[in-house]
Design an enzyme around this catalytic site. Structure first.
Site, PDB file in Angstrom:
ATOM      1  N   SER A 125       1.487   3.562   1.188  1.00 27.80           N
ATOM      2  CA  SER A 125       3.039   3.801   1.400  1.00 27.80           C
ATOM      3  C   SER A 125       3.564   4.931   0.842  1.00 27.80           C
ATOM      4  O   SER A 125       2.837   5.181  -0.130  1.00 27.80           O
ATOM      5  CB  SER A 125       3.493   2.489   0.756  1.00 27.80           C
ATOM      6  N   TYR A 150       3.593  -4.614  -6.003  1.00 28.61           N
ATOM      7  CA  TYR A 150       3.378  -4.159  -4.498  1.00 28.61           C
ATOM      8  C   TYR A 150       2.914  -2.710  -4.626  1.00 28.61           C
ATOM      9  O   TYR A 150       2.124  -2.422  -4.067  1.00 28.61           O
ATOM     10  CB  TYR A 150       4.324  -4.525  -3.536  1.00 28.61           C
ATOM     11  N   LYS A 154      -0.703  -0.391  -3.995  1.00 30.38           N
ATOM     12  CA  LYS A 154      -1.203   0.615  -2.826  1.00 30.38           C
ATOM     13  C   LYS A 154      -1.653   1.937  -3.918  1.00 30.38           C
ATOM     14  O   LYS A 154      -2.708   2.471  -3.500  1.00 30.38           O
ATOM     15  CB  LYS A 154       0.178   1.274  -2.440  1.00 30.38           C
TER      16      LYS A 154
HETATM   17  P1  NAD Z   1       2.695  -7.526   8.328  1.00 29.90           P
HETATM   18  O1  NAD Z   1       2.743  -8.469   7.137  1.00 29.90           O
HETATM   19  O2  NAD Z   1       3.304  -7.674   9.354  1.00 29.90           O
HETATM   20  O3  NAD Z   1       1.099  -7.356   8.551  1.00 29.90           O
HETATM   21  C1  NAD Z   1       0.018  -7.613   7.494  1.00 29.90           C
HETATM   22  C2  NAD Z   1      -0.943  -8.575   8.397  1.00 29.90           C
HETATM   23  O4  NAD Z   1      -2.222  -8.733   7.586  1.00 29.90           O
HETATM   24  C3  NAD Z   1      -0.226  -9.949   8.771  1.00 29.90           C
HETATM   25  O5  NAD Z   1      -0.647 -10.200  10.103  1.00 29.90           O
HETATM   26  C4  NAD Z   1      -1.003 -10.843   7.797  1.00 29.90           C
HETATM   27  O6  NAD Z   1      -1.204 -12.255   8.313  1.00 29.90           O
HETATM   28  C5  NAD Z   1      -2.386 -10.097   7.501  1.00 29.90           C
HETATM   29  N1  NAD Z   1      -2.925 -10.602   5.977  1.00 29.90           N
HETATM   30  C6  NAD Z   1      -2.545 -10.420   5.066  1.00 29.90           C
HETATM   31  N2  NAD Z   1      -3.317 -10.823   4.047  1.00 29.90           N
HETATM   32  C7  NAD Z   1      -4.663 -11.198   4.629  1.00 29.90           C
HETATM   33  C8  NAD Z   1      -5.870 -11.541   4.308  1.00 29.90           C
HETATM   34  N3  NAD Z   1      -6.172 -11.851   3.158  1.00 29.90           N
HETATM   35  N4  NAD Z   1      -6.706 -11.840   5.375  1.00 29.90           N
HETATM   36  C9  NAD Z   1      -6.409 -11.572   6.540  1.00 29.90           C
HETATM   37  N5  NAD Z   1      -5.236 -11.175   6.902  1.00 29.90           N
HETATM   38  C10 NAD Z   1      -4.245 -10.954   6.201  1.00 29.90           C
HETATM   39  O7  NAD Z   1       2.715  -6.060   7.550  1.00 29.90           O
HETATM   40  P2  NAD Z   1       2.893  -4.662   8.302  1.00 29.90           P
HETATM   41  O8  NAD Z   1       4.453  -4.103   8.164  1.00 29.90           O
HETATM   42  O9  NAD Z   1       2.310  -4.502   9.646  1.00 29.90           O
HETATM   43  O10 NAD Z   1       2.105  -3.630   7.247  1.00 29.90           O
HETATM   44  C11 NAD Z   1       0.886  -3.409   7.514  1.00 29.90           C
HETATM   45  C12 NAD Z   1       0.300  -2.769   6.136  1.00 29.90           C
HETATM   46  O11 NAD Z   1       0.974  -1.662   6.029  1.00 29.90           O
HETATM   47  C13 NAD Z   1       0.446  -3.500   5.016  1.00 29.90           C
HETATM   48  O12 NAD Z   1      -0.738  -3.278   4.067  1.00 29.90           O
HETATM   49  C14 NAD Z   1       1.636  -3.062   4.090  1.00 29.90           C
HETATM   50  O13 NAD Z   1       1.691  -3.019   2.828  1.00 29.90           O
HETATM   51  C15 NAD Z   1       1.645  -1.430   4.734  1.00 29.90           C
HETATM   52  N6  NAD Z   1       2.915  -1.048   4.878  1.00 29.90           N
HETATM   53  C16 NAD Z   1       3.853  -1.421   5.690  1.00 29.90           C
HETATM   54  C17 NAD Z   1       5.166  -0.580   5.469  1.00 29.90           C
HETATM   55  C18 NAD Z   1       6.460  -1.452   6.250  1.00 29.90           C
HETATM   56  O14 NAD Z   1       7.581  -1.272   5.830  1.00 29.90           O
HETATM   57  N7  NAD Z   1       6.169  -2.364   7.281  1.00 29.90           N
HETATM   58  C19 NAD Z   1       5.434   0.278   4.629  1.00 29.90           C
HETATM   59  C20 NAD Z   1       4.297   0.901   4.072  1.00 29.90           C
HETATM   60  C21 NAD Z   1       3.157   0.266   4.022  1.00 29.90           C
HETATM   61  N1  UFG Z   2      19.191  -2.447   2.319  1.00 31.69           N
HETATM   62  C1  UFG Z   2      20.283  -2.735   2.464  1.00 31.69           C
HETATM   63  N2  UFG Z   2      20.575  -4.094   2.649  1.00 31.69           N
HETATM   64  C2  UFG Z   2      19.353  -4.962   3.047  1.00 31.69           C
HETATM   65  C3  UFG Z   2      18.160  -4.377   3.077  1.00 31.69           C
HETATM   66  C4  UFG Z   2      18.057  -3.170   2.635  1.00 31.69           C
HETATM   67  O1  UFG Z   2      21.313  -2.052   2.059  1.00 31.69           O
HETATM   68  O2  UFG Z   2      19.667  -6.273   3.139  1.00 31.69           O
HETATM   69  C5  UFG Z   2      18.822  -0.738   1.854  1.00 31.69           C
HETATM   70  C6  UFG Z   2      18.000  -0.764   0.814  1.00 31.69           C
HETATM   71  O3  UFG Z   2      18.770  -0.990  -0.439  1.00 31.69           O
HETATM   72  C7  UFG Z   2      17.375   0.595   1.047  1.00 31.69           C
HETATM   73  C8  UFG Z   2      17.163   0.614   2.464  1.00 31.69           C
HETATM   74  O4  UFG Z   2      18.322  -0.406   3.028  1.00 31.69           O
HETATM   75  O5  UFG Z   2      18.385   1.617   0.624  1.00 31.69           O
HETATM   76  C9  UFG Z   2      16.126   0.449   2.994  1.00 31.69           C
HETATM   77  O6  UFG Z   2      15.578  -0.254   2.609  1.00 31.69           O
HETATM   78  P1  UFG Z   2      14.071  -1.351   3.147  1.00 31.69           P
HETATM   79  O7  UFG Z   2      14.079  -2.467   2.355  1.00 31.69           O
HETATM   80  O8  UFG Z   2      14.116  -1.623   4.506  1.00 31.69           O
HETATM   81  O9  UFG Z   2      12.842  -0.128   2.809  1.00 31.69           O
HETATM   82  P2  UFG Z   2      12.637   0.336   1.159  1.00 31.69           P
HETATM   83  O10 UFG Z   2      12.668   1.641   1.546  1.00 31.69           O
HETATM   84  O11 UFG Z   2      13.195  -0.284   0.259  1.00 31.69           O
HETATM   85  O12 UFG Z   2      11.100  -0.094   1.348  1.00 31.69           O
HETATM   86  C10 UFG Z   2      10.147   0.465   2.190  1.00 31.69           C
HETATM   87  C11 UFG Z   2       8.987  -0.736   2.591  1.00 31.69           C
HETATM   88  C12 UFG Z   2       7.869  -0.707   1.293  1.00 31.69           C
HETATM   89  C13 UFG Z   2       7.767   0.488   0.589  1.00 31.69           C
HETATM   90  C14 UFG Z   2       9.127   1.200   0.028  1.00 31.69           C
HETATM   91  C15 UFG Z   2       8.793   2.484  -0.508  1.00 31.69           C
HETATM   92  O13 UFG Z   2       9.271  -1.866   3.015  1.00 31.69           O
HETATM   93  O14 UFG Z   2       6.927  -1.615   1.773  1.00 31.69           O
HETATM   94  O15 UFG Z   2       9.623   1.475   1.271  1.00 31.69           O
HETATM   95  O16 UFG Z   2       8.279   3.500   0.269  1.00 31.69           O
HETATM   96  F1  UFG Z   2       7.233   0.034  -0.624  1.00 31.69           F
END
Ligand code: NAD
Ligand code: UFG
Length: 339
Positions: A125, A150, A154
């Site tokens: 991330s 969290y 990472k």
């Molecule tokens: P998500 O929660 O939709 O997907 C994660 C999946 O992993 C889920 O299906 C969950 O059931 C499964 N999981 C969690 N723990 C497990 C375990 N112990 N055994 C088996 N399955 C397990 O999340 P996502 O948005 O698809 O994110 C995927 C990856 O990308 C995550 O590692 C997340 O931290 C990373 N990531 C996501 C974002 C974002 O904004 N969505 C940003 C940066 C990084």
């Molecule tokens: N925000 C609002 N209202 C809401 C939700 C979010 O104003 O109800 C704003 C937040 O304050 C932020 C922006 O929208 O300014 C984006 O927020 P998100 O929660 O959608 O995303 P973040 O950038 O905070 O978080 C994301 C990922 C995390 C990661 C982080 C840093 O979800 O997994 O980026 O890279 F760790």
């Protein structure tokens, strides 16, 4: 054709990646405990692609069960999506987050070593850049100080994977640092389906649009940014998924560790997101401005040059596409997968 294990592949990013891998001709195996997803997502992947996906319901931390997957299938590469990802929850339940996120990584590495699998892509991330690095972020910057457990998981998992690659010269590791994935598959059949109240901006906006939430609170409008609201690098989840296909091609051909930012390089503010969603979908999003959310950085966006240069990957979908596809998914699935 190579066979790819998607740990956590039923989730938001994993399901979109599964579709793109299948369409590129890869075979896909999903292992997921459905803690934040459901088997319906796997069915939808099959519906979209017309291909079948072998899915295992298991906890990746359970090394014995995970071993069966490696025993039963010749796996060429692993993509590790299986993690818990709610920033606020990680502050309240740090031990759960460290246990789940670190142990899934260790189990995968142990099984890979035992079964001679040398290729892994990890879902990292932008959060690892921490508080001290200036935007736009470039891959050679040092990992910074995170504001929550969290983020630290990472940072730690990147370190673990780098150490593993130092010790085993056959290992090929790609760390993908995602920025802010939003949007949904253009079919509207798969998308983001958060449990409970969404923490992230776009799912919250979509739930306001569909009438599940009354109004959006925009967290802070006194930041040092052009309109006072935070700016992020929003990326269409399908562009992100295609980035994984490119990274698979790369990881299979190389050794050692490579890091790539997956972002567009262009930041948008919270207000711009709301306005674009309203305009593209012709729908009003009830919103108010509230206090800042603790831990939020004013700005986070990528320098995305390396992924273009090395992987030949760049994003193709616009913010309007992201807003349109999010709404298409949400209005067709007002309660998500109905799990
Ligand atoms: P998500 O929660 O939709 O997907 C994660 C999946 O992993 C889920 O299906 C969950 O059931 C499964 N999981 C969690 N723990 C497990 C375990 N112990 N055994 C088996 N399955 C397990 O999340 P996502 O948005 O698809 O994110 C995927 C990856 O990308 C995550 O590692 C997340 O931290 C990373 N990531 C996501 C974002 C974002 O904004 N969505 C940003 C940066 C990084
Ligand atoms: N925000 C609002 N209202 C809401 C939700 C979010 O104003 O109800 C704003 C937040 O304050 C932020 C922006 O929208 O300014 C984006 O927020 P998100 O929660 O959608 O995303 P973040 O950038 O905070 O978080 C994301 C990922 C995390 C990661 C982080 C840093 O979800 O997994 O980026 O890279 F760790």
């Amino acid at each position: 054709m190579s066979r790819i294990l998607l740990a956590g592949g039923a989730g938001y990013i994993g399901s979109h990646t599964a579709v793109e891998l299948l369409e590129a001709g890869y075979e896909v195996i999903i292992a997921d405990n459905y803690s934040n997803s459901c088997p319906e997502a796997v069915k939808r992947i099959e519906e979209i692609t017309g291909k079948s996906v072998k899915a295992y319901e298991l906890d990746i931390k359970d090394t014995e069960k995970l071993e069966n997957v490696f025993k039963e299938n010749k796996i060429d590469a692993v993509i590790h999506f299986a993690g818990l990802k709610a920033v606020g929850e990680s502050v309240a339940k740090p031990v759960l987050y460290y246990r789940n996120n670190i142990d899934t990584t260790l189990s995968l590495l142990e099984c890979m070593e035992k079964y001679g699998v040398n290729n892994i892509i990890f879902s990292s991330s932008a959060t690892v850049y921490g508080e001290e690095n200036p935007v736009p972020y470039t891959e050679e910057m040092n990992r910074g100080t995170c504001t929550n457990p969290y983020g630290w998981t990472k940072v730690m998992m990147e370190q673990i994977l780098e150490d593993a690659a130092k010790a085993n010269k056959d290992l090929s590791v790609v760390l993908l640092r995602y920025f802010n994935p939003i949007g949904a598959h253009v079919s509207g059949k798969i998308g983001e389906d958060p449990q409970g109240i969404p923490n992230n901006l776009m799912p919250y906006v979509a739930q306001v649009a569909v009438g599940r939430r009354e109004q959006l609170t925009i967290f802070g409008k006194d930041y040092d940014t052009p309109d006072g609201t935070c700016r992020r690098d929003y990326i269409h989840v399908t562009d992100l998924a295609i980035g994984h296909v490119k990274a698979i091609d790369y990881v299979l051909e190389h050794k050692g560790v490579e890091i790539f930012n997956l972002g567009t390089g262009t930041p948008y503010s919270v207000t711009e997101i709301v306005e674009t969603f309203e305009k593209v979908n012709d729908i009003k999003i009830n919103h108010v401005y509230g206090a800042r959310r603790p831990g939020d950085l004013p700005e986070s966006y990528a320098n995305a040059d390396k992924a273009l240069k090395v992987l030949g990957w760049k994003t193709e979908r616009t913010l309007a596409d992201m807003c349109r596809d999010t709404w298409n998914w949400q209005k067709n699935n007002p309660n998500g997968y109905n799990k």
